[in-house]
Design an enzyme around this catalytic site. Sequence first.
Site, short mmCIF file in Angstrom:
data_model
loop_
_atom_site.label_atom_id
_atom_site.label_comp_id
_atom_site.label_asym_id
_atom_site.label_seq_id
_atom_site.Cartn_x
_atom_site.Cartn_y
_atom_site.Cartn_z
N ASP A 174 0.87 -1.17 0.00
CA ASP A 174 0.00 0.00 0.00
C ASP A 174 0.91 1.23 0.00
O ASP A 174 1.68 1.43 0.95
CB ASP A 174 -0.86 -0.05 1.27
CG ASP A 174 -1.75 1.16 1.42
OD1 ASP A 174 -1.57 2.16 0.69
OD2 ASP A 174 -2.62 1.13 2.30
N ILE A 175 0.82 2.04 -1.03
CA ILE A 175 1.77 3.15 -1.17
C ILE A 175 1.61 4.20 -0.06
O ILE A 175 2.56 4.93 0.24
CB ILE A 175 1.66 3.79 -2.59
CG1 ILE A 175 2.96 4.51 -2.95
CG2 ILE A 175 0.45 4.71 -2.70
CD1 ILE A 175 3.11 4.85 -4.40
N SER A 179 -2.56 5.05 -13.98
CA SER A 179 -3.56 4.82 -15.05
C SER A 179 -4.13 3.40 -15.14
O SER A 179 -4.98 3.14 -15.99
CB SER A 179 -3.00 5.19 -16.45
OG SER A 179 -2.93 6.60 -16.58
N THR A 180 -3.67 2.46 -14.29
CA THR A 180 -4.10 1.06 -14.47
C THR A 180 -5.34 0.68 -13.67
O THR A 180 -5.76 -0.47 -13.69
CB THR A 180 -2.97 0.07 -14.10
OG1 THR A 180 -2.67 0.21 -12.70
CG2 THR A 180 -1.73 0.31 -14.93
N GLY A 231 -9.46 5.04 -5.63
CA GLY A 231 -8.16 4.40 -5.82
C GLY A 231 -7.07 4.95 -4.92
O GLY A 231 -7.31 5.29 -3.76
N VAL A 232 -5.85 5.04 -5.45
CA VAL A 232 -4.71 5.56 -4.68
C VAL A 232 -4.99 6.98 -4.20
O VAL A 232 -4.66 7.34 -3.07
CB VAL A 232 -3.43 5.69 -5.55
CG1 VAL A 232 -2.21 5.91 -4.68
CG2 VAL A 232 -3.22 4.52 -6.44
N ASP A 233 -5.57 7.78 -5.07
CA ASP A 233 -5.84 9.19 -4.77
C ASP A 233 -6.71 9.30 -3.50
O ASP A 233 -6.38 10.05 -2.56
CB ASP A 233 -6.58 9.77 -5.99
CG ASP A 233 -6.63 11.28 -6.00
OD1 ASP A 233 -5.86 11.90 -5.24
OD2 ASP A 233 -7.43 11.84 -6.78
N ASN A 290 -6.07 13.29 -11.05
CA ASN A 290 -6.78 13.65 -12.29
C ASN A 290 -6.49 15.12 -12.60
O ASN A 290 -5.99 15.87 -11.74
CB ASN A 290 -8.29 13.40 -12.15
CG ASN A 290 -8.88 14.09 -10.94
OD1 ASN A 290 -8.93 15.31 -10.88
ND2 ASN A 290 -9.29 13.34 -9.93
N TYR A 316 -8.55 4.47 -14.78
CA TYR A 316 -8.24 4.95 -16.12
C TYR A 316 -8.03 3.83 -17.15
O TYR A 316 -7.80 4.11 -18.34
CB TYR A 316 -7.05 5.91 -16.10
CG TYR A 316 -7.41 7.31 -15.62
CD1 TYR A 316 -8.73 7.62 -15.25
CD2 TYR A 316 -6.47 8.32 -15.53
CE1 TYR A 316 -9.07 8.90 -14.81
CE2 TYR A 316 -6.81 9.60 -15.10
CZ TYR A 316 -8.11 9.88 -14.75
OH TYR A 316 -8.44 11.15 -14.32
N1 AR6 Z 1 -1.33 1.70 -3.03
C1 AR6 Z 1 -0.79 1.36 -4.23
N2 AR6 Z 1 -1.54 1.15 -5.33
C2 AR6 Z 1 -2.88 1.28 -5.21
C3 AR6 Z 1 -3.52 1.64 -3.99
C4 AR6 Z 1 -2.67 1.87 -2.86
N3 AR6 Z 1 -3.16 2.23 -1.69
N4 AR6 Z 1 -4.86 1.69 -4.23
C5 AR6 Z 1 -5.06 1.37 -5.52
N5 AR6 Z 1 -3.88 1.10 -6.13
P1 AR6 Z 1 -6.24 4.29 -9.67
P2 AR6 Z 1 -5.77 5.68 -12.22
C6 AR6 Z 1 -3.58 0.73 -7.52
O1 AR6 Z 1 -7.65 3.98 -10.03
O2 AR6 Z 1 -6.12 4.46 -12.99
C7 AR6 Z 1 -8.94 8.38 -9.15
O3 AR6 Z 1 -10.32 8.52 -8.91
C8 AR6 Z 1 -4.71 0.16 -8.36
O4 AR6 Z 1 -4.85 -1.23 -8.11
O5 AR6 Z 1 -5.93 4.72 -8.29
O6 AR6 Z 1 -4.55 6.46 -12.61
C9 AR6 Z 1 -8.25 9.69 -9.46
O7 AR6 Z 1 -8.85 10.78 -8.77
C10 AR6 Z 1 -4.21 0.44 -9.77
O8 AR6 Z 1 -3.35 -0.59 -10.23
O9 AR6 Z 1 -5.62 5.44 -10.64
C11 AR6 Z 1 -8.40 9.81 -10.93
O10 AR6 Z 1 -9.64 10.41 -11.27
C12 AR6 Z 1 -3.37 1.72 -9.61
O11 AR6 Z 1 -3.22 1.90 -8.21
C13 AR6 Z 1 -8.37 8.37 -11.41
O12 AR6 Z 1 -8.78 7.57 -10.30
C14 AR6 Z 1 -3.99 2.97 -10.22
O13 AR6 Z 1 -5.41 2.98 -10.02
C15 AR6 Z 1 -7.00 7.94 -11.80
O14 AR6 Z 1 -7.05 6.64 -12.31
#
Ligand code: AR6
Length: 182
Positions: A17-18, A125-126, A39-41, A31, A129
């Site tokens: 978990d980052i 983005s994975t 997600g991470v955000d 975004n 997005y």
């Molecule tokens: N630590 C590490 N990786 C994670 C964590 C975590 N705590 N949580 C999720 N991931 P995403 P995006 C992984 O959706 O695709 C948001 O709403 C997850 O499994 O976080 O770039 C933003 O506000 C995936 O592999 O980001 C933007 O609107 C990766 O992080 C949009 O989502 C990225 O998933 C960005 O989409």
Amino acid sequence: MAEWQIGQCKVEVVKGDITEEATEAIVNAANERLIPGGGVDGAIHRKGGPAILEKLRAKYTHCPTGQAVVTRGGNLKAKYIIHAVGPIYKDGKSGEAELLASAYRSALEKALELSLNSISFPALSTGAYGYPLEEASSIALKTVIDFLKEKQAPKLVRFVLFTDDAYEIFVKTLEKFKTELS
Ligand code: AR6
């Protein structure tokens, strides 16, 4: 865990978990409007506290796809958060690859401007997005490897993958590059 030493620098791939990372900076998958999402955000803003959004709002209103902005880390262990905006995946023919590489490079450049030694990335983005993981892992790792070969900094770049799937794919891609590029 998988790793590759590139001169003075190291690339690591770990599962986790980052928001728990103690590297000097962690990268957020943000975004363009810099509005906290899922997600991470979502995890970063929840755990890091409201100061992160306050600092974002004080300095920025927007960040174009492929670029990055920096705030302090709030309550997180990392001192800085580098908010990078990856592309929304459409069909793979709409400039996604270059924009994804650019998001990684922009985050690395911010780390260099701040003279940071260590930085952690999620797989930009994975998630929401929709970028296919295998392709995204190649772009992410190649961009970082090229950057480290050229600049010899930051000393540690860690990829922190949240799911088994993402972790296994990043490990496989790193092993492939180690064979092909060393
Ligand atoms: N630590 C590490 N990786 C994670 C964590 C975590 N705590 N949580 C999720 N991931 P995403 P995006 C992984 O959706 O695709 C948001 O709403 C997850 O499994 O976080 O770039 C933003 O506000 C995936 O592999 O980001 C933007 O609107 C990766 O992080 C949009 O989502 C990225 O998933 C960005 O989409």
